[in-house]
Design a protein around this motif. Structure first.
Motif, short mmCIF file in Angstrom:
data_model
loop_
_atom_site.label_atom_id
_atom_site.label_comp_id
_atom_site.label_asym_id
_atom_site.label_seq_id
_atom_site.Cartn_x
_atom_site.Cartn_y
_atom_site.Cartn_z
N ASP A 30 1.00 -0.92 -0.02
CA ASP A 30 -0.05 0.15 0.10
C ASP A 30 0.85 1.37 0.12
N GLU A 47 -7.94 2.54 0.40
CA GLU A 47 -8.31 1.41 -0.42
C GLU A 47 -8.72 0.31 0.05
N ASP A 67 -5.61 6.47 -0.78
CA ASP A 67 -4.94 5.61 0.19
C ASP A 67 -5.87 4.81 1.30
ZN ZN Z 1 -4.15 2.76 2.37
#
Ligand code: ZN
Ligand code: BES
Ligand code: ZN
Length: 497
Positions: free
Chosen positions: A268, A347, A345
């Motif tokens: 990530d 996600e 972000d």
């Molecule tokens: Zn994230």
């Protein structure tokens, strides 16, 4: 490393462990050695201010008349307070102490506790379990480690009068440890080794245990309408996948399954809403929820659990690139609901939205438990000790809380509700993927709940517990494998014993 259970005879080993309870009350073997050595242990306890407190240790060089190099005296605390978790912790402490000591063979005088709620077999088996869990070490990438740092222990012999039952119990626990080990390995592997394709291949290996593994391609997910999950992976050169694991252990084949759903963001970066550079390497662990699901499936199949379970993991890599999704993009999820992606972000929830919907749509499960390293805010709230749980069902929360305390993977219930839910309303779509400044873990859970219909559901935010910056009794620093033991115990309590 080999763990054996043997009858209670004085062994030939490099290190011999004997136990002493609170107030210096010696176990049978400690007393015997004390006599044979003219009070060596008693004297050492005097000199070392040793009270027999839980986890206290004295390391003694054995006198020449014993066929042992060292005697390690270990305090167990109050005998009546011993339980499985405490015994695992003692096993772990012993392993941590001796792992690179140079000693190769260890024997442990696992004398049956007399006044405890734990049998001799349980005592020995859980010592072995704690030893195995703490022995885990991820060292495959060291090519020039000094001999003195490498683990020296080859074999541990647990001496117990209850050999047969201890071995039987340990064999069950050993399968759970296999699952924990797999989860820790997956989490610790870097993002260039574990990425969606390679991860899916690794999961396929579970089919040798009787788990049926299916892998969805991007085309298939496109067909199913998973625009929310696919949007997250669209900036990555790696193809996204959803992996479905089935374990049908119930006697009744038609029994609706329990569903475990995991966030599997193999790395990530934050995407276009890029994370700061410092510490970004930790984001290889953003697939910890999926690793718990995969590890739990392995444990359940390994020990032939009598339950129908499906494990579903969404595997994607969140990258910034010219094909990545932009802040402000609107995506359509499999449920038909639209999402304004304010922050790329956030996600994990986008991945879980489609995974949760797919799970309900296809399997009509009796309940769903999802696990995810979902929010930094979870670490702010609960640190690394408890995972947060969010749920639409009180009973399920109670059951998970109980299971968590039985295996020392603790959970703490957090609130959800309409006031939080409205924080994710969007001006141009059905919802947005972040809330405001406050209650970040809760608004994330509210987002997930919008993809859960009328089914008992619990979301476990493991952002703080999947990885520990300091070691614990049963794990060195790093990946904990959190969730495997919790899910296994939940299944035992709910569908087996
Ligand atoms: Zn994230
Ligand atoms: N994977 C992170 C959550 C995370 C952050 C886990 C730090 C462990 C440590 C998640 O995808 C994320 O980035 N969440 C954001 C959400 C925010 C943009 C609303 C966060 O928590 O900062
Ligand atoms: Zn994430």
């Amino acid at each position: 490393m080999n763990i054996k259970f043997i009858k209670n005879t004085l062994p030939t080993s490099d290190a011999h462990i004997v136990f002493v309870y609170a107030d210096r009350e010696m176990s049978g073997t400690a007393e015997k050695i004390d006599k044979e050595t003219n009070g060596l242990i008693s004297r050492a306890m005097d000199v070392g201010h040793f009270e027999g407190k839980f986890g206290q240790m004295i390391d003694l060089v054995a006198p020449t008349n014993l066929d042992i190099n060292r005697v390690l005296v270990v305090g167990l605390g109050k005998e009546s307070a011993l339980d499985e978790v405490k015994v695992q912790k003692i096993g772990g402490k012993i392993m941590a102490k001796l792992i690179s000591s140079g000693d190769e063979n260890i024997s442990i005088a696992a004398d049956t506790p007399k006044n405890a709620n734990i049998s001799g077999a349980e005592f020995a088996a859980h010592l072995g379990y704690g030893i195995r869990l703490r022995r885990y070490r991820f060292d495959k990438y060291f090519t020039k480690e000094a001999e003195s740092k490498k683990p020296s222990v080859i074999a541990v012999s647990l001496m117990t009068p209850a050999v047969k039952n201890a071995l039987k119990l340990f064999t069950e626990l050993d399968f759970v440890a296999d699952g924990v080990q797999l989860a820790r390995n997956l989490v610790t592997e870097p993002g260039n080794v574990v990425y969606p394709e390679s991860y899916a291949e690794k999961i396929k290996e579970l089919s040798t245990l009787g788990i049926d593994v299916e892998v969805l391609t991007e085309d298939e997910m496109e067909e199913l309408g998973m625009g929310s999950l696919l949007g997250v992976g669209q900036g990555s050169a790696c193809e996204s996948h959803m992996v479905i694991m089935h374990w049908n252990g119930s006697e009744n084949d038609d029994e609706p399954p329990v569903a475990f759903v995991g966030k599997g963001v193999t790395f990530d970066t934050g995407g276009i809403s890029l994370k700061p550079g410092a510490g970004m390497e930790d984001m290889k662990f953003d697939m910890g929820g999926s690793a718990a699901v995969v590890g739990a499936m392995k444990a359940l199949a390994g020990r032939n659990a009598k339950v129908n379970v499906v494990g579903i993991v969404g595997l994607v890599e969140n990258m910034p690139s010219s094909t990545a999704q932009r802040p402000g993009d609107v995506v359509t999820s499999m449920s038909g609901q639209t999402i304004e992606v304010i922050n790329t972000d956030a996600e994990g929830r986008l991945v879980l939205a489609d995974a949760l919907w797919y799970t309900q749509d296809r399997f009509k499960p009796k309940l769903i438990i999802d696990l995810a390293t979902l929010t930094g805010a979870m670490m702010v709230a609960l640190g690394q000790e408890y995972a947060g749980i969010f749920s639409n069902n009180d009973e399920l929360c109670e059951n998970l809380t109980t299971a968590g305390s039985q295996v020392d993977e603790l959970v703490w219930r957090m609130p959800i509700g309409a006031a939080y839910d409205k924080m994710i309303d969007s001006k141009i779509a059905d919802m947005k993927n972040i809330g405001g400044k406050y209650a970040g873990s809760i608004t994330a859970a509210q987002f997930l709940q919008r993809f859960v219909n009328d089914v008992p559901w619990v979301h476990i935010d493991i952002a703080g517990t999947a990885w520990k910056t300091e070691g614990s009794d049963v794990a060195d620093r790093g990946a904990t494998g959190y969730g495997v033991r919790l899910l296994d115990q939940f299944v035992r309590n709910s569908y087996e014993d």
